[in-house]
Scaffold this motif. Structure first.
Motif, PDB file in Angstrom:
ATOM      1  N   GLN A   1      22.180  35.332 -30.660  1.00  0.00           N
ATOM      2  CA  GLN A   1      22.869  34.162 -31.222  1.00  0.00           C
ATOM      3  C   GLN A   1      23.531  34.495 -32.550  1.00  0.00           C
ATOM      4  O   GLN A   1      22.914  35.135 -33.404  1.00  0.00           O
ATOM      5  N   SER A   2      24.718  33.984 -32.730  1.00  0.00           N
ATOM      6  CA  SER A   2      25.381  34.042 -34.033  1.00  0.00           C
ATOM      7  C   SER A   2      24.670  33.088 -34.990  1.00  0.00           C
ATOM      8  O   SER A   2      24.166  32.048 -34.583  1.00  0.00           O
ATOM      9  N   SER A   3      24.634  33.438 -36.259  1.00  0.00           N
ATOM     10  CA  SER A   3      24.017  32.533 -37.240  1.00  0.00           C
ATOM     11  C   SER A   3      25.086  31.991 -38.187  1.00  0.00           C
ATOM     12  O   SER A   3      25.105  32.310 -39.375  1.00  0.00           O
ATOM     13  N   TRP A   4      25.979  31.147 -37.663  1.00  0.00           N
ATOM     14  CA  TRP A   4      27.037  30.599 -38.509  1.00  0.00           C
ATOM     15  C   TRP A   4      26.483  29.642 -39.563  1.00  0.00           C
ATOM     16  O   TRP A   4      27.126  29.407 -40.586  1.00  0.00           O
ATOM     17  N   VAL A   5      25.278  29.110 -39.330  1.00  0.00           N
ATOM     18  CA  VAL A   5      24.691  28.173 -40.308  1.00  0.00           C
ATOM     19  C   VAL A   5      24.522  28.859 -41.661  1.00  0.00           C
ATOM     20  O   VAL A   5      24.777  28.282 -42.708  1.00  0.00           O
TER      21      VAL A   5
ATOM     22  N   ASP B   1      26.391  33.947 -28.000  1.00  0.00           N
ATOM     23  CA  ASP B   1      26.035  32.536 -28.112  1.00  0.00           C
ATOM     24  C   ASP B   1      26.276  32.086 -29.551  1.00  0.00           C
ATOM     25  O   ASP B   1      26.000  32.846 -30.486  1.00  0.00           O
ATOM     26  N   MET B   2      26.803  30.878 -29.698  1.00  0.00           N
ATOM     27  CA  MET B   2      27.084  30.357 -31.042  1.00  0.00           C
ATOM     28  C   MET B   2      25.898  29.608 -31.631  1.00  0.00           C
ATOM     29  O   MET B   2      26.026  28.960 -32.670  1.00  0.00           O
ATOM     30  N   GLY B   3      24.752  29.667 -30.955  1.00  0.00           N
ATOM     31  CA  GLY B   3      23.592  28.978 -31.489  1.00  0.00           C
ATOM     32  C   GLY B   3      23.746  27.479 -31.330  1.00  0.00           C
ATOM     33  O   GLY B   3      24.404  27.002 -30.413  1.00  0.00           O
ATOM     34  N   SER B   4      23.178  26.782 -32.281  1.00  0.00           N
ATOM     35  CA  SER B   4      23.058  25.343 -32.099  1.00  0.00           C
ATOM     36  C   SER B   4      24.009  24.571 -32.991  1.00  0.00           C
ATOM     37  O   SER B   4      24.349  25.006 -34.086  1.00  0.00           O
ATOM     38  N   LEU B   5      24.378  23.394 -32.491  1.00  0.00           N
ATOM     39  CA  LEU B   5      25.152  22.470 -33.310  1.00  0.00           C
ATOM     40  C   LEU B   5      24.373  22.127 -34.585  1.00  0.00           C
ATOM     41  O   LEU B   5      24.961  21.842 -35.622  1.00  0.00           O
ATOM     42  N   MET B   6      23.035  22.189 -34.511  1.00  0.00           N
ATOM     43  CA  MET B   6      22.180  22.013 -35.690  1.00  0.00           C
ATOM     44  C   MET B   6      22.521  20.751 -36.473  1.00  0.00           C
ATOM     45  O   MET B   6      23.142  20.805 -37.537  1.00  0.00           O
ATOM     46  N   ILE B   7      22.118  19.643 -35.947  1.00  0.00           N
ATOM     47  CA  ILE B   7      22.441  18.375 -36.590  1.00  0.00           C
ATOM     48  C   ILE B   7      21.797  18.295 -37.988  1.00  0.00           C
ATOM     49  O   ILE B   7      22.288  17.624 -38.868  1.00  0.00           O
ATOM     50  N   GLU B   8      20.750  19.024 -38.185  1.00  0.00           N
ATOM     51  CA  GLU B   8      20.061  18.949 -39.476  1.00  0.00           C
ATOM     52  C   GLU B   8      19.377  20.289 -39.747  1.00  0.00           C
ATOM     53  O   GLU B   8      18.776  20.869 -38.859  1.00  0.00           O
ATOM     54  N   GLU B   9      19.465  20.806 -40.937  1.00  0.00           N
ATOM     55  CA  GLU B   9      18.822  22.079 -41.245  1.00  0.00           C
ATOM     56  C   GLU B   9      18.367  22.034 -42.694  1.00  0.00           C
ATOM     57  O   GLU B   9      19.086  22.426 -43.593  1.00  0.00           O
ATOM     58  N   ASN B  10      17.155  21.505 -42.901  1.00  0.00           N
ATOM     59  CA  ASN B  10      16.694  21.296 -44.273  1.00  0.00           C
ATOM     60  C   ASN B  10      16.295  22.577 -44.992  1.00  0.00           C
ATOM     61  O   ASN B  10      16.429  22.678 -46.194  1.00  0.00           O
ATOM     62  N   VAL B  11      15.754  23.522 -44.244  1.00  0.00           N
ATOM     63  CA  VAL B  11      15.191  24.697 -44.902  1.00  0.00           C
ATOM     64  C   VAL B  11      16.290  25.540 -45.540  1.00  0.00           C
ATOM     65  O   VAL B  11      16.216  25.904 -46.708  1.00  0.00           O
ATOM     66  N   VAL B  12      17.342  25.797 -44.781  1.00  0.00           N
ATOM     67  CA  VAL B  12      18.452  26.564 -45.343  1.00  0.00           C
ATOM     68  C   VAL B  12      19.163  25.737 -46.409  1.00  0.00           C
ATOM     69  O   VAL B  12      19.560  26.236 -47.450  1.00  0.00           O
ATOM     70  N   ALA B  13      19.299  24.427 -46.150  1.00  0.00           N
ATOM     71  CA  ALA B  13      19.963  23.555 -47.125  1.00  0.00           C
ATOM     72  C   ALA B  13      19.221  23.563 -48.460  1.00  0.00           C
ATOM     73  O   ALA B  13      19.837  23.545 -49.521  1.00  0.00           O
ATOM     74  N   SER B  14      17.886  23.650 -48.424  1.00  0.00           N
ATOM     75  CA  SER B  14      17.107  23.667 -49.668  1.00  0.00           C
ATOM     76  C   SER B  14      17.453  24.896 -50.494  1.00  0.00           C
ATOM     77  O   SER B  14      17.416  24.872 -51.713  1.00  0.00           O
ATOM     78  N   ALA B  15      17.761  25.982 -49.813  1.00  0.00           N
ATOM     79  CA  ALA B  15      18.104  27.213 -50.524  1.00  0.00           C
ATOM     80  C   ALA B  15      19.572  27.218 -50.939  1.00  0.00           C
ATOM     81  O   ALA B  15      20.067  28.202 -51.462  1.00  0.00           O
ATOM     82  N   GLY B  16      20.265  26.104 -50.701  1.00  0.00           N
ATOM     83  CA  GLY B  16      21.609  25.953 -51.237  1.00  0.00           C
ATOM     84  C   GLY B  16      22.722  26.432 -50.340  1.00  0.00           C
ATOM     85  O   GLY B  16      23.871  26.175 -50.608  1.00  0.00           O
ATOM     86  N   THR B  17      22.401  27.139 -49.267  1.00  0.00           N
ATOM     87  CA  THR B  17      23.465  27.660 -48.418  1.00  0.00           C
ATOM     88  C   THR B  17      23.394  26.984 -47.073  1.00  0.00           C
ATOM     89  O   THR B  17      22.456  27.182 -46.320  1.00  0.00           O
ATOM     90  N   VAL B  18      24.343  26.154 -46.789  1.00  0.00           N
ATOM     91  CA  VAL B  18      24.353  25.552 -45.464  1.00  0.00           C
ATOM     92  C   VAL B  18      25.787  25.260 -45.093  1.00  0.00           C
ATOM     93  O   VAL B  18      26.608  24.891 -45.922  1.00  0.00           O
TER      94      VAL B  18
END
Ligand code: SF4
Length: 371
Positions: free
Chosen positions: A280-284, A301-318
């Motif tokens: 899977q690509s990690s475009w997130v 595979d482009m991975g998931s639409l990822m409606i929500e991603e708190n863990v990466v968002a907490s680290a500032g990169t999303v």
């Protein structure tokens, strides 16, 4: 490189040698050749799920994590059921078929709480796959409840856990794990959780978060451990790697790994993991442009639409992409986008004919493995 392109198995020494290669294009061509051999179909896939972090309370301390809180912290939470249900309802409304359910290693919630959580979700959303709990959480449940690992996994499976996410692997060597985590699953334990889950008939994904304190030899060791377990059980459906996001973490002084490092590491992983079908690509974490390029560096595979991603968002990169943007990224790369589930079964009965026309009108780039 050529050995892997032709289907040969790389040794750890050969894997390490590839990390000495600075020819990104050659690595990409080789990984793409392997990807096209394994996936000659004109499709590239994505899925729609939502990452729900049911709690941010965690008994572990990871230097790379900006998400966890201690129980007494003002912003510590355990999501109330109603909020959880609302998030799942929204996911289903958007065409999602899966929830990625992950949290911290909560110090006091007992196994019964998790069983009830899974049962409640399954009762309301029987068609939604619960891609639930990292190996770190499962190992924590096993220790906290003083129950055999197999029993913990069997009970969670009986309660509705559908598949096991590959999170919490970081880099699977104990030197690295001890350097950046405290009170968290070690290498053998992470592998044992996945092994036991596979033995129970379950499938899981595997991951690597790199670009922090590990050496290149340790990246290869990580890939080797995953490949060995896959030889043993065949239970991994996919591999996903991403670069460590240092912002707001205890390792913020480390320079973030760039796109070059991401693309070449993913390409080498595609060449090394000859027994894992999907990457899977990690475009997130990498952004949409590099995430799209990853389709030419071994990802199918482009991975998931990822409606929500708190863990990466907490680290500032999303990064956010809409469903249409994901599909467009796949089409632009010359493929037909198709929605899949966690087991890589297509969910759309027929390919989107509009996108098929677009892809058919675009000549696939001629890429050859070499080197
Ligand atoms: S990465 Fe997971 S285990 Fe580590 S501190 Fe964060 S929430 Fe806890």
């Amino acid at each position: 490189m050529q050995k892997a392109v032709e289907g040969g198995r790389l040794t750890p020494a050969e894997g390490l040698e590839l990390f000495g290669c600075r020819d990104l294009h050659a690595l990409g061509r080789a990984a793409d050749a392997v990807c096209r051999r394994l996936h000659p179909e004109p499709y590239r896939t994505y899925n729609i799920d939502r990452n729900i972090n049911y709690t941010n309370v965690c008994a572990a301390v990871c230097d790379f994590c900006a998400f966890y809180r201690k129980s007494a912290d003002a912003d510590a939470y355990v999501l109330p059921r109603e909020e959880l249900y609302r998030k799942v309802e929204e996911t289903v409304a958007l065409g999602g078929d899966q929830i990625l359910l992950q949290g911290g290693n909560h110090p006091s919630l007992r196994l019964e709480w998790y069983e009830e959580l899974l049962r409640d979700l399954k009762a309301r959303f029987p068609r939604v796959n619960l891609h639930a709990f990292s190996a770190a959480e499962i190992w924590h449940f096993h220790k906290l409840n003083k129950l055999p690992l197999r029993e913990v996994l069997r009970r969670l499976k009986d309660a509705g856990m559908g598949s096991l996410p590959g999170g919490g692997a970081e880099v699977l060597t104990d030197r690295v794990r001890k350097a950046i985590t405290v009170n968290k699953v070690l290498t053998e334990e992470w592998l044992q959780v996945h092994r036991t889950w596979h033995e129970l008939g379950g499938r899981s994904t595997c991951t690597m978060m790199f670009g922090h304190v590990e050496t290149l030899a340790e990246r290869v060791e990580h890939l080797e451990r995953l490949r060995q377990l896959q030889d043993e059980t065949g239970g991994f459906t996919a591999f996903i790697c991403w670069t460590f996001q240092p912002e707001h973490t205890a390792l913020a002084h480390l320079p973030p790994a760039g796109s070059f490092e991401y693309l070449r590491t993913q390409a080498i992983a595609r060449l090394y993991l000859d027994n894992v079908a999907n990457v899977q690509s990690s475009w997130v974490t990498q952004g949409p442009k590099v995430g799209q390029l990853a389709l030419f560096f071994g990802a199918n595979d482009m991975g998931s639409l990822m409606i929500e991603e708190n863990v990466v968002a907490s680290a500032g990169t999303v990064h956010y992409l809409s469903l249409e943007e994901i599909k467009r990224a796949i089409r632009e790369a010359g493929y037909v986008p198709r929605q899949r589930n966690v087991f890589y079964e297509y969910l759309d009965a027929e390919p989107d004919t509009a996108s098929r026309g677009e892809a058919a009108g675009r000549a696939l780039p001629v890429l050859q493995g070499n080197g």
